[in-house]
Design a protein around this motif. Structure first.
Motif, PDB file in Angstrom:
ATOM      1  N   MET A 182       0.913  -1.024   0.028  1.00 16.15           N
ATOM      2  CA  MET A 182      -0.110   0.159  -0.103  1.00 16.15           C
ATOM      3  C   MET A 182       0.801   1.222   0.023  1.00 16.15           C
ATOM      4  SD  MET A 182      -1.098   2.682   2.173  1.00 16.15           S
ATOM      5  CE  MET A 182      -0.857   1.911   3.869  1.00 16.15           C
ATOM      6  N   GLN A 183       0.572   2.117  -0.939  1.00 19.35           N
ATOM      7  CA  GLN A 183       1.379   3.240  -0.924  1.00 19.35           C
ATOM      8  C   GLN A 183       0.119   4.484  -0.749  1.00 19.35           C
ATOM      9  OE1 GLN A 183       3.542   3.978  -4.364  1.00 19.35           O
ATOM     10  NE2 GLN A 183       4.309   6.150  -3.866  1.00 19.35           N
ATOM     11  N   LEU A 184       0.741   5.412   0.018  1.00 22.35           N
ATOM     12  CA  LEU A 184      -0.011   6.866   0.482  1.00 22.35           C
ATOM     13  C   LEU A 184      -0.034   7.746  -0.908  1.00 22.35           C
ATOM     14  CD1 LEU A 184       0.696   7.554   3.949  1.00 22.35           C
ATOM     15  CD2 LEU A 184      -1.391   6.668   3.207  1.00 22.35           C
ATOM     16  N   LEU A 185      -1.058   8.345  -1.121  1.00 25.74           N
ATOM     17  CA  LEU A 185      -0.919   9.423  -2.071  1.00 25.74           C
ATOM     18  C   LEU A 185      -0.786  10.714  -1.317  1.00 25.74           C
ATOM     19  CD1 LEU A 185      -4.081   8.283  -4.512  1.00 25.74           C
ATOM     20  CD2 LEU A 185      -1.756   7.977  -4.798  1.00 25.74           C
ATOM     21  N   ASP A 186       0.336  11.479  -1.339  1.00 23.71           N
ATOM     22  CA  ASP A 186       0.728  12.381  -0.538  1.00 23.71           C
ATOM     23  C   ASP A 186       0.371  13.875  -1.132  1.00 23.71           C
ATOM     24  OD1 ASP A 186       1.872  14.184   1.197  1.00 23.71           O
ATOM     25  OD2 ASP A 186       3.998  13.108   1.490  1.00 23.71           O
ATOM     26  N   GLY A 187      -0.711  14.226  -0.823  1.00 26.43           N
ATOM     27  CA  GLY A 187      -1.205  15.510  -1.323  1.00 26.43           C
ATOM     28  C   GLY A 187      -0.374  16.667  -0.939  1.00 26.43           C
ATOM     29  N   LYS A 188       0.011  16.559   0.498  1.00 23.45           N
ATOM     30  CA  LYS A 188       0.677  17.659   1.369  1.00 23.45           C
ATOM     31  C   LYS A 188       2.165  17.993   0.463  1.00 23.45           C
ATOM     32  CE  LYS A 188       1.893  19.070   5.755  1.00 23.45           C
ATOM     33  NZ  LYS A 188       2.130  18.562   7.258  1.00 23.45           N
ATOM     34  N   ALA A 189       2.637  16.890   0.126  1.00 20.75           N
ATOM     35  CA  ALA A 189       4.068  17.099  -0.878  1.00 20.75           C
ATOM     36  C   ALA A 189       3.965  17.579  -2.100  1.00 20.75           C
ATOM     37  CB  ALA A 189       4.785  15.841  -0.788  1.00 20.75           C
ATOM     38  N   LEU A 190       2.781  17.053  -2.889  1.00 24.18           N
ATOM     39  CA  LEU A 190       2.631  17.645  -4.285  1.00 24.18           C
ATOM     40  C   LEU A 190       2.098  18.862  -4.071  1.00 24.18           C
ATOM     41  CD1 LEU A 190       2.240  17.381  -7.224  1.00 24.18           C
ATOM     42  CD2 LEU A 190       0.085  16.008  -6.597  1.00 24.18           C
ATOM     43  N   SER A 191       1.159  19.433  -3.102  1.00 24.14           N
ATOM     44  CA  SER A 191       0.543  20.710  -3.079  1.00 24.14           C
ATOM     45  C   SER A 191       1.610  21.873  -2.797  1.00 24.14           C
ATOM     46  CB  SER A 191      -0.382  21.057  -2.181  1.00 24.14           C
ATOM     47  OG  SER A 191      -0.012  20.918  -0.506  1.00 24.14           O
ATOM     48  N   ALA A 192       2.852  21.440  -1.927  1.00 24.53           N
ATOM     49  CA  ALA A 192       4.001  22.252  -1.657  1.00 24.53           C
ATOM     50  C   ALA A 192       4.701  22.385  -2.995  1.00 24.53           C
ATOM     51  CB  ALA A 192       4.825  21.623  -0.661  1.00 24.53           C
ATOM     52  N   LYS A 193       4.921  21.413  -3.868  1.00 26.84           N
ATOM     53  CA  LYS A 193       5.450  21.703  -5.110  1.00 26.84           C
ATOM     54  C   LYS A 193       4.883  22.479  -6.086  1.00 26.84           C
ATOM     55  CE  LYS A 193       6.380  17.806  -7.802  1.00 26.84           C
ATOM     56  NZ  LYS A 193       6.858  16.328  -8.295  1.00 26.84           N
ATOM     57  N   ILE A 194       3.584  22.107  -6.253  1.00 23.11           N
ATOM     58  CA  ILE A 194       2.731  23.049  -7.170  1.00 23.11           C
ATOM     59  C   ILE A 194       2.770  24.655  -6.355  1.00 23.11           C
ATOM     60  CG2 ILE A 194       0.332  23.763  -7.810  1.00 23.11           C
ATOM     61  CD1 ILE A 194      -0.252  20.526  -7.796  1.00 23.11           C
ATOM     62  N   GLU A 195       2.684  24.698  -5.091  1.00 24.37           N
ATOM     63  CA  GLU A 195       3.028  26.129  -4.738  1.00 24.37           C
ATOM     64  C   GLU A 195       4.139  26.774  -4.994  1.00 24.37           C
ATOM     65  OE1 GLU A 195       2.463  27.454  -0.374  1.00 24.37           O
ATOM     66  OE2 GLU A 195       0.706  26.506  -0.571  1.00 24.37           O
TER      67      GLU A 195
END
Length: 285
Positions: free
Chosen positions: A1-14
């Motif tokens: 199982m792998q977590l879809l990390d929205g926190k990391a991606l949102s920081a990248k987009i920001e």
């Protein structure tokens, strides 16, 4: 199982948005502007608006919040929206929902200039999404698609079940999946035997606002789950619509709550506002 990390991606987009804002300002002198209408004292709405304001500050946007009392009149909100439609410093207008019962929400959303409708709720943008044309897409489902893209998850040909049929999440989520060539099924409060639908799903997108709605016996091995729900449990903890501890054991991918879809919603708002600014800059040239 792998977590879809929205926190990391949102920081990248920001970080990307902040960089583009800097370049835009240097080249044209323009600064993206976002205006928010907040009616009443709902703590959850106020918290969301505060988070959005902080995100705007981080990337260098100009932002303004029009705070209005609970008993505000329809005419007063309409006049504020007309003012923002005509303000060249405002590129995006966001109406924080829900609005009080005396307000005609549909009329308010229809009054927002479609070119400033960064929440994607105007019928013009809803229609463009439904027909696969470019426009503004509601931030939460758009964030989900970005999250899937980041992890190279292709929805093409997959059996996708969307649980929840709201105009804000469920319906636009289904439209985006359909546009990406998924096979889409929408379940909602009147769906008979939800388990029958979810058990065969390759991917489940749930945003119903019901704690532990999706249980271990309702999903197949290897399923991908995007939990869009956000609820506060009796112990004060933030949880989604999925029984995470048990269901995650069967998943190939799953979003955590918090830290999954939530941060993506805000980063997509920034992204949509920047898109609006660029479009307005082209019109001014």
């Amino acid at each position: 199982m792998q977590l879809l990390d929205g926190k990391a991606l949102s920081a990248k987009i920001e970080a990307n948005v902040a960089n583009e804002v800097k370049n835009l300002k240097n080249k044209t002198g323009l600064v993206p502007g976002l205006a928010v209408v907040l009616v009443g004292q709902d703590p959850a709405s106020a918290a969301y608006v505060n988070m959005k304001k902080k995100a705007c500050d981080r990337v260098g946007f100009y932002s303004v919040t029009h705070e209005m009392p609970e008993d505000i009149s329809q005419e007063a909100i309409e006049n504020t929206i007309k003012m923002m439609n005509n303000n060249p410093n405002i590129d995006g207008i966001l109406i924080q929902l829900p609005l009080p019962s005396q307000i005609d929400t549909t009329k308010i959303l229809e009054l927002v200039d479609p070119s400033k409708d960064v929440d994607g709720f105007h019928p013009y943008n809803v229609g463009r999404l439904a027909t696969g044309l470019d426009g503004f897409v509601p931030c939460t489902p758009l964030g989900v698609m970005e999250l899937l893209k980041e992890y190279d998850i292709d929805v093409k040909g997959k059996n996708c079940v969307v649980v929840g049929a709201s105009n804000i999440v469920g319906k636009p989520m289904a439209a985006l999946l359909l546009n990406a060539n998924a096979t889409v099924e929408i379940c909602h409060i009147f769906t008979d035997n939800l388990k029958k639908h979810t058990l065969d799903a390759d991917m489940i997108f749930v945003g119903a606002g019901v704690i532990n709605l999706i249980k271990e016996d309702m999903v197949k091995e290897g399923v991908i789950i995007v939990d869009i729900g956000i609820n506060r449990a009796d112990n004060g903890k933030l949880v989604g619509d999925v029984d995470f501890d048990r269901v995650s054991k069967k998943c190939s991918y799953i979003t955590p709550v918090p830290g999954g879809v939530g941060p993506m919603t805000i980063s997509m708002l920034l992204s949509n506002t920047l898109k609006a600014t660029k479009a307005h800059a082209d019109e001014r040239d």
